[in-house]
Design an enzyme around this catalytic site. Sequence first.
Site, PDB file in Angstrom:
ATOM      1  N   GLY A  15     -17.738  -7.011  -8.220  1.00 46.00           N
ATOM      2  CA  GLY A  15     -17.056  -5.707  -8.253  1.00 46.00           C
ATOM      3  C   GLY A  15     -15.661  -5.749  -8.862  1.00 46.00           C
ATOM      4  O   GLY A  15     -15.151  -6.808  -9.253  1.00 46.00           O
ATOM      5  N   HIS A 248       0.437   2.037   2.982  1.00 46.97           N
ATOM      6  CA  HIS A 248       1.526   1.328   2.295  1.00 46.97           C
ATOM      7  C   HIS A 248       2.911   1.841   2.704  1.00 46.97           C
ATOM      8  O   HIS A 248       3.792   1.077   3.080  1.00 46.97           O
ATOM      9  CB  HIS A 248       1.380   1.452   0.774  1.00 46.97           C
ATOM     10  CG  HIS A 248       0.059   0.965   0.239  1.00 46.97           C
ATOM     11  ND1 HIS A 248      -0.653  -0.048   0.833  1.00 46.97           N
ATOM     12  CD2 HIS A 248      -0.672   1.347  -0.838  1.00 46.97           C
ATOM     13  CE1 HIS A 248      -1.766  -0.269   0.140  1.00 46.97           C
ATOM     14  NE2 HIS A 248      -1.800   0.573  -0.880  1.00 46.97           N
ATOM     15  N   LYS A 331       7.049   9.944   0.271  1.00 48.44           N
ATOM     16  CA  LYS A 331       6.619  10.723  -0.890  1.00 48.44           C
ATOM     17  C   LYS A 331       5.748   9.851  -1.780  1.00 48.44           C
ATOM     18  O   LYS A 331       6.114   8.711  -2.084  1.00 48.44           O
ATOM     19  CB  LYS A 331       7.876  11.147  -1.649  1.00 48.44           C
ATOM     20  CG  LYS A 331       7.639  11.947  -2.877  1.00 48.44           C
ATOM     21  CD  LYS A 331       8.881  12.738  -3.203  1.00 48.44           C
ATOM     22  CE  LYS A 331       9.540  12.213  -4.451  1.00 48.44           C
ATOM     23  NZ  LYS A 331      10.768  12.899  -4.779  1.00 48.44           N
ATOM     24  N   LYS A 334       0.461  10.720  -7.843  1.00 48.77           N
ATOM     25  CA  LYS A 334      -0.199  10.179  -9.043  1.00 48.77           C
ATOM     26  C   LYS A 334       0.125  11.111 -10.213  1.00 48.77           C
ATOM     27  O   LYS A 334       0.433  12.292 -10.000  1.00 48.77           O
ATOM     28  CB  LYS A 334      -1.706  10.158  -8.839  1.00 48.77           C
ATOM     29  CG  LYS A 334      -2.127   9.263  -7.668  1.00 48.77           C
ATOM     30  CD  LYS A 334      -3.160   8.251  -8.088  1.00 48.77           C
ATOM     31  CE  LYS A 334      -3.387   7.223  -7.014  1.00 48.77           C
ATOM     32  NZ  LYS A 334      -3.590   5.884  -7.534  1.00 48.77           N
ATOM     33  N   ARG A 462       7.712  15.776 -12.202  1.00 50.17           N
ATOM     34  CA  ARG A 462       8.195  15.192 -10.947  1.00 50.17           C
ATOM     35  C   ARG A 462       7.330  15.608  -9.754  1.00 50.17           C
ATOM     36  O   ARG A 462       7.607  15.276  -8.632  1.00 50.17           O
ATOM     37  CB  ARG A 462       9.621  15.700 -10.655  1.00 50.17           C
ATOM     38  CG  ARG A 462      10.704  15.045 -11.476  1.00 50.17           C
ATOM     39  CD  ARG A 462      12.072  15.618 -11.090  1.00 50.17           C
ATOM     40  NE  ARG A 462      12.350  15.577  -9.653  1.00 50.17           N
ATOM     41  CZ  ARG A 462      12.763  14.507  -9.009  1.00 50.17           C
ATOM     42  NH1 ARG A 462      12.930  13.376  -9.649  1.00 50.17           N
ATOM     43  NH2 ARG A 462      13.007  14.559  -7.718  1.00 50.17           N
TER      44      ARG A 462
HETATM   45  C1  BG6 Z   1      -3.868   0.912  -3.891  1.00 47.32           C
HETATM   46  C2  BG6 Z   1      -4.304   2.341  -4.102  1.00 47.32           C
HETATM   47  O1  BG6 Z   1      -3.938   0.589  -2.533  1.00 47.32           O
HETATM   48  O2  BG6 Z   1      -2.543   0.773  -4.345  1.00 47.32           O
HETATM   49  C3  BG6 Z   1      -4.162   2.743  -5.542  1.00 47.32           C
HETATM   50  O3  BG6 Z   1      -5.655   2.481  -3.683  1.00 47.32           O
HETATM   51  C4  BG6 Z   1      -2.786   2.439  -6.072  1.00 47.32           C
HETATM   52  O4  BG6 Z   1      -4.462   4.114  -5.712  1.00 47.32           O
HETATM   53  C5  BG6 Z   1      -2.377   1.019  -5.720  1.00 47.32           C
HETATM   54  O5  BG6 Z   1      -2.801   2.611  -7.468  1.00 47.32           O
HETATM   55  C6  BG6 Z   1      -0.920   0.786  -6.056  1.00 47.32           C
HETATM   56  O6  BG6 Z   1      -0.607  -0.553  -5.889  1.00 47.32           O
HETATM   57  P1  BG6 Z   1       0.658  -1.176  -6.635  1.00 47.32           P
HETATM   58  O7  BG6 Z   1       0.741  -2.565  -6.094  1.00 47.32           O
HETATM   59  O8  BG6 Z   1       0.362  -1.110  -8.097  1.00 47.32           O
HETATM   60  O9  BG6 Z   1       1.809  -0.324  -6.261  1.00 47.32           O
END
Ligand code: BG6
Length: 482
Positions: A15, A248, A331, A334, A462
């Site tokens: 994958g 995150h 915040k 994409k 933005r």
């Molecule tokens: C992932 C998300 O966990 O983190 C993605 O599923 C995102 O959508 C990615 O693009 C971002 O990771 P980094 O390390 O590039 O900030």
Amino acid sequence: QEAGCLSIIVLGASGDLAKKKTFPALFHIFQQGFLQENDVHIFGYARTKLSDDDLRERIRGYLGKVVSTENAEVLSKFLQLIKYVSGSYDSEEGFQLLDMQVSEHETSKNSQPGTSRRLFYLALPPSVYPSVCKMIRRHCMNQSDLGGWTRIVVEKPFGKDLESAEDLSAQLGKLFDEKQLYRIDHYLGKELVQNLLVLRFANRFFMPLWNRDNIDNIQIVFREDFGTEGRGGYFDEYGIIRDIIQNHLLQVLCLVAMEKPVSLKPEHIRDEKVKVLQSVLPIKPEEVVLGQYEGYKDDPTVSDSSNTPTFATAVLRIHNERWEGVPFILKAGKALNSRKAEIRVQFKDVPGDIFKSKKQGRNEFVIRLQPSEAMYMKLTVKKPGLQMSTIQSELDLSYGLRYQDVKIPEAYERLILDTIRGDQQHFVRRDELRVAWEIFTPLLHSIDDGQLKPISYEPGSRGPAEADELLAKAGYVQTHGY
Ligand code: BG6
């Protein structure tokens, strides 16, 4: 007792995640000498019928582009460590075969029974975690009584809301104990995220200032300058809050806001993270702005009536002695105008200001997680020259300049090494995950029910202007550089 040989088993080996993250990370830690050639074997497992060489060639195809020619030999050595087993994710025979292959490797390395180490990396969609874990438990467990172990690495999404996440946790919890489960949040493997504890608790500068008396507001921001390219189907089911904010950004918030742990022991650190999460108040819908970029629904894998946000700003409030009244503005978006992840700590105005410097902005401490890792303090200084006036300037620690000789490791490299070493500090504990879902589930349900709707925004912008208004309402004052 000497540790026995190590088998790393990548499930979902054919994958995208395995190709883009897992195998490259394994290669880099191998290249740096952390995986001993005569000790380790890597097994790929997936449904696709492939030979060992087919998988190796696939990995070479991807890695070959990023590996310099002088490392081509190391790459070949690395690829020789990889074997492939094909089978489905609920197949008894498949996992029996996998166990046989792993055991053969262990026997060939004269690993004493009970000392071998088996790391299962699930580069798979969570829907198959329960069946895969059942199969591992049934057929592939190492007898771990003599220093050997079996560890399972899983990656988000861990459920879609509190209930489904709890359900998944309960299913995995029946099969493995918490010490064996490594829930990856790759943000915890980023250099500047790992630096947060050091920064806060090893510096006299920050300790007395890091509270509601001095800090006005804190932003934790994630921006990407591309859309959901190729991942529309997955993304549409989850949206930006589940994809980025609930995991995150919330993990970053924990490290920014938590109290000092008793020690650096993983449990002590994770205890403090849980406590701060438990102090987060319910999110108010009026303190949320959602957005969806124009063109998002053109993706054929996205529903035409999709209500999924690709952008969100939400204010979180922490009800404790240190943070009462300080908004934490999370915040993420994409298809915005830049790619950046940063923490902005904005301090209050100077009381009794005699310089009228306020109009030039407040003290701000910025930690840029990526790109170009940096920390800088925006502060007011006298404008150099004969006049007595002030300007905003910066004390800047840019990693690229200051640590030119250091290659900053990829998050996944560090986290995989941690799993081999048995260090759970940078992994999400089950109770932490539950509280994280508790915080966001009511909001997510009101989006899923269509009660809250995203505002459309132009790709490359933005995000919705309403988000900037929310930011200003929460107290953020835009500062201007010199
Ligand atoms: C992932 C998300 O966990 O983190 C993605 O599923 C995102 O959508 C990615 O693009 C971002 O990771 P980094 O390390 O590039 O900030």
